[in-house]
Design a protein around this motif. Structure first.
Motif, mmCIF file in Angstrom:
data_model
loop_
_atom_site.group_PDB
_atom_site.id
_atom_site.type_symbol
_atom_site.label_atom_id
_atom_site.label_comp_id
_atom_site.label_asym_id
_atom_site.label_seq_id
_atom_site.Cartn_x
_atom_site.Cartn_y
_atom_site.Cartn_z
ATOM 1 N N LEU A 156 0.879 -1.168 0.000
ATOM 2 C CA LEU A 156 0.000 0.000 0.000
ATOM 3 C C LEU A 156 0.917 1.218 0.000
ATOM 4 C CD1 LEU A 156 -2.782 1.366 0.218
ATOM 5 C CD2 LEU A 156 -2.651 1.028 2.698
ATOM 6 N N ILE A 157 0.837 2.001 -1.072
ATOM 7 C CA ILE A 157 1.792 3.094 -1.292
ATOM 8 C C ILE A 157 1.060 4.432 -1.247
ATOM 9 C CG2 ILE A 157 3.529 4.028 -2.874
ATOM 10 C CD1 ILE A 157 3.523 1.156 -4.192
ATOM 11 N N LYS A 158 1.605 5.364 -0.502
ATOM 12 C CA LYS A 158 1.039 6.730 -0.508
ATOM 13 C C LYS A 158 1.615 7.463 -1.702
ATOM 14 C CE LYS A 158 -1.393 10.142 0.765
ATOM 15 N NZ LYS A 158 -1.484 10.474 -0.670
ATOM 16 N N THR A 159 0.742 7.888 -2.591
ATOM 17 C CA THR A 159 1.183 8.562 -3.811
ATOM 18 C C THR A 159 0.710 10.026 -3.805
ATOM 19 O OG1 THR A 159 -0.779 7.609 -4.874
ATOM 20 C CG2 THR A 159 1.307 6.488 -5.255
ATOM 21 N N GLU A 160 1.226 10.789 -4.720
ATOM 22 C CA GLU A 160 0.790 12.173 -5.026
ATOM 23 C C GLU A 160 1.113 13.223 -3.959
ATOM 24 O OE1 GLU A 160 -0.957 13.199 -7.932
ATOM 25 O OE2 GLU A 160 -0.818 11.182 -8.782
ATOM 26 N N GLU A 161 0.666 13.014 -2.724
ATOM 27 C CA GLU A 161 0.844 14.078 -1.726
ATOM 28 C C GLU A 161 1.033 13.458 -0.348
ATOM 29 O OE1 GLU A 161 -2.796 13.964 -3.114
ATOM 30 O OE2 GLU A 161 -2.667 12.369 -1.645
ATOM 31 N N SER A 162 1.680 14.214 0.563
ATOM 32 C CA SER A 162 1.778 13.800 1.962
ATOM 33 C C SER A 162 0.618 14.409 2.725
ATOM 34 C CB SER A 162 3.090 14.268 2.576
ATOM 35 O OG SER A 162 4.178 13.577 1.997
ATOM 36 N N LEU A 163 0.164 13.701 3.730
ATOM 37 C CA LEU A 163 -0.933 14.228 4.540
ATOM 38 C C LEU A 163 -0.392 14.766 5.858
ATOM 39 C CD1 LEU A 163 -3.587 11.394 4.132
ATOM 40 C CD2 LEU A 163 -3.237 13.433 2.739
ATOM 41 N N PRO A 164 -1.022 15.829 6.381
ATOM 42 C CA PRO A 164 -0.622 16.286 7.713
ATOM 43 C C PRO A 164 -0.913 15.196 8.735
ATOM 44 C CG PRO A 164 -2.595 17.450 6.936
ATOM 45 C CD PRO A 164 -2.114 16.598 5.796
ATOM 46 N N ALA A 165 -0.104 15.127 9.794
ATOM 47 C CA ALA A 165 -0.300 14.094 10.816
ATOM 48 C C ALA A 165 -1.651 14.304 11.502
ATOM 49 C CB ALA A 165 0.823 14.173 11.837
ATOM 50 N N LEU A 166 -2.304 13.203 11.839
ATOM 51 C CA LEU A 166 -3.553 13.288 12.596
ATOM 52 C C LEU A 166 -3.211 13.577 14.057
ATOM 53 C CD1 LEU A 166 -5.330 10.075 11.237
ATOM 54 C CD2 LEU A 166 -5.829 12.444 10.600
ATOM 55 N N SER A 167 -4.089 14.273 14.734
ATOM 56 C CA SER A 167 -3.863 14.483 16.168
ATOM 57 C C SER A 167 -3.980 13.139 16.876
ATOM 58 C CB SER A 167 -4.883 15.470 16.734
ATOM 59 O OG SER A 167 -6.136 14.835 16.854
ATOM 60 N N VAL A 168 -3.340 13.027 18.036
ATOM 61 C CA VAL A 168 -3.384 11.779 18.798
ATOM 62 C C VAL A 168 -4.836 11.402 19.093
ATOM 63 C CG1 VAL A 168 -2.760 10.702 21.008
ATOM 64 C CG2 VAL A 168 -1.088 12.091 19.773
ATOM 65 N N ASN A 169 -5.635 12.403 19.402
ATOM 66 C CA ASN A 169 -7.041 12.169 19.734
ATOM 67 C C ASN A 169 -7.822 11.619 18.538
ATOM 68 O OD1 ASN A 169 -9.256 12.354 21.594
ATOM 69 N ND2 ASN A 169 -9.984 14.131 20.423
ATOM 70 N N VAL A 170 -7.652 12.239 17.385
ATOM 71 C CA VAL A 170 -8.358 11.776 16.181
ATOM 72 C C VAL A 170 -7.881 10.373 15.810
ATOM 73 C CG1 VAL A 170 -8.610 12.160 13.686
ATOM 74 C CG2 VAL A 170 -8.879 14.069 15.284
ATOM 75 N N GLU A 171 -6.569 10.162 15.922
ATOM 76 C CA GLU A 171 -6.009 8.851 15.570
ATOM 77 C C GLU A 171 -6.601 7.763 16.455
ATOM 78 O OE1 GLU A 171 -3.822 5.517 14.544
ATOM 79 O OE2 GLU A 171 -3.956 6.234 16.609
ATOM 80 N N ALA A 172 -6.822 8.088 17.709
ATOM 81 C CA ALA A 172 -7.233 7.066 18.680
ATOM 82 C C ALA A 172 -8.722 6.740 18.618
ATOM 83 C CB ALA A 172 -6.882 7.533 20.094
ATOM 84 N N ARG A 173 -9.533 7.614 18.018
ATOM 85 C CA ARG A 173 -10.985 7.444 18.130
ATOM 86 C C ARG A 173 -11.656 6.922 16.867
ATOM 87 N NH1 ARG A 173 -12.867 9.021 22.839
ATOM 88 N NH2 ARG A 173 -11.327 10.079 24.155
ATOM 89 N N SER A 174 -12.756 6.218 17.102
ATOM 90 C CA SER A 174 -13.563 5.646 16.032
ATOM 91 C C SER A 174 -14.189 6.737 15.176
ATOM 92 C CB SER A 174 -14.677 4.805 16.661
ATOM 93 O OG SER A 174 -15.698 4.550 15.717
ATOM 94 N N ALA A 175 -14.261 6.509 13.872
ATOM 95 C CA ALA A 175 -14.961 7.417 12.975
ATOM 96 C C ALA A 175 -16.466 7.205 13.075
ATOM 97 C CB ALA A 175 -14.499 7.194 11.534
ATOM 98 N N LEU A 176 -16.886 6.135 13.719
ATOM 99 C CA LEU A 176 -18.313 5.815 13.847
ATOM 100 C C LEU A 176 -18.861 6.288 15.189
ATOM 101 C CD1 LEU A 176 -20.744 4.145 12.582
ATOM 102 C CD2 LEU A 176 -19.965 2.277 14.046
ATOM 103 N N SER A 177 -18.216 5.854 16.275
ATOM 104 C CA SER A 177 -18.759 6.089 17.615
ATOM 105 C C SER A 177 -17.948 7.100 18.417
ATOM 106 C CB SER A 177 -18.759 4.763 18.384
ATOM 107 O OG SER A 177 -17.411 4.320 18.564
ATOM 108 N N GLY A 178 -16.758 7.450 17.939
ATOM 109 C CA GLY A 178 -15.887 8.329 18.710
ATOM 110 C C GLY A 178 -15.170 7.617 19.850
ATOM 111 N N LYS A 179 -15.385 6.298 19.976
ATOM 112 C CA LYS A 179 -14.782 5.568 21.100
ATOM 113 C C LYS A 179 -13.358 5.121 20.783
ATOM 114 C CE LYS A 179 -19.108 3.642 22.877
ATOM 115 N NZ LYS A 179 -19.899 2.419 23.010
ATOM 116 N N THR A 180 -12.566 4.986 21.851
ATOM 117 C CA THR A 180 -11.236 4.394 21.711
ATOM 118 C C THR A 180 -11.387 2.870 21.727
ATOM 119 O OG1 THR A 180 -10.904 4.271 24.090
ATOM 120 C CG2 THR A 180 -10.196 6.312 22.998
ATOM 121 N N LEU A 181 -10.325 2.178 21.370
ATOM 122 C CA LEU A 181 -10.355 0.708 21.422
ATOM 123 C C LEU A 181 -10.690 0.218 22.825
ATOM 124 C CD1 LEU A 181 -7.344 -0.470 19.230
ATOM 125 C CD2 LEU A 181 -9.701 -1.253 19.010
#
Ligand code: MN
Length: 228
Positions: A156-181
């Motif tokens: 799996l290769i990231k092409t075209e552009e780099s993305l800004p780093a996600l915040s620790v909080n966003v990285e840790a939380r579900s996109a569905l429920s907002g819950k952590t693991l």
């Protein structure tokens, strides 16, 4: 052949709350969905899934989704999953296939410029644009010559552009429920097995069992955090 046969054969739907799934659907014309699940099982990994041919084509990505242009990560092809799996978040009983906790880490629609995506997938090169809650941009999947027939290895290769780093909080939380693991795992239904789960055996044999499931997930999450 029903491409979900392997998916169903691996699971006992009287034990797990994962969807058995309806038969593969005819591909839709609307932008297809993608989903990324964070899965704390025998080891923490990400499951990357693209809707294609009426199912979710699936890859296990042990080291996470690359976000810097040019970065590449191993993505091991696994069995097709039903489209309903794109809404699954929860716990898979210990001792069952994939036992552990699944977090719906990101999801959305994706675009594929190739006019014949199923053919591109079979040929082993797929470029696409994700429109997720967390990840947006271009990636390419390329099949390599390594891996076995049942689990071909892709990159799996990231092409075209780099993305800004996600915040620790966003990285840790579900996109569905907002819950952590850890929060998802707390709501788990416990299925008792006469045998300890693979991760319990692993932790015990390493002599470093942190005691609770939650502690283990937190330890895994901490290990995954990128170096500052
Ligand atoms: Mn998985």
């Amino acid at each position: 052949m029903n491409s979900l046969a392997t998916y169903r054969a691996k699971r006992d739907f009287s034990r797990t709350r994962e969807p058995a799934g309806s038969p593969p659907r005819r591909p839709r014309r609307a932008a297809p969905q993608f989903v990324i699940q964070k899965h704390a099982a025998s080891h923490l990994h990400f499951d990357f899934r693209l809707e294609l041919d009426g199912v979710l084509k699936s890859w296990a990505v042990p080291k996470g989704i690359p976000t810097r242009q040019g970065d590449r990560r191993l993505a091991v092809e696994v069995e097709d999953h039903p489209l309903e799996y794109g809404r699954f978040e929860g716990n898979i009983p210990a001792g069952s296939y994939g036992g552990g906790t699944v977090q719906l880490w990101d999801r959305g629609r994706y675009e594929i410029p190739d006019p014949a995506p199923a053919k591109a997938w079979r040929r082993g090169k797929l470029s696409f644009v994700l429109h997720g809650k967390k990840l947006r941009g271009h990636w390419t999947l390329v099949r390599t010559r390594s891996g076995d027939a049942a689990k071909p290895a892709w990159l799996l290769i990231k092409t075209e552009e780099s993305l800004p780093a996600l915040s620790v909080n966003v990285e840790a939380r579900s996109a569905l429920s907002g819950k952590t693991l850890a929060e998802i795992s707390r709501g788990r239904k416990i299925w008792k097995s006469s045998r300890p789960a693979a991760w319990e055996q692993g932790a015990a044999s390493r002599g470093s069992a942190p005691g609770s499931f939650k502690a283990r997930i937190q330890a895994l999450a901490a290990r995954r955090r990128p170096a500052p």
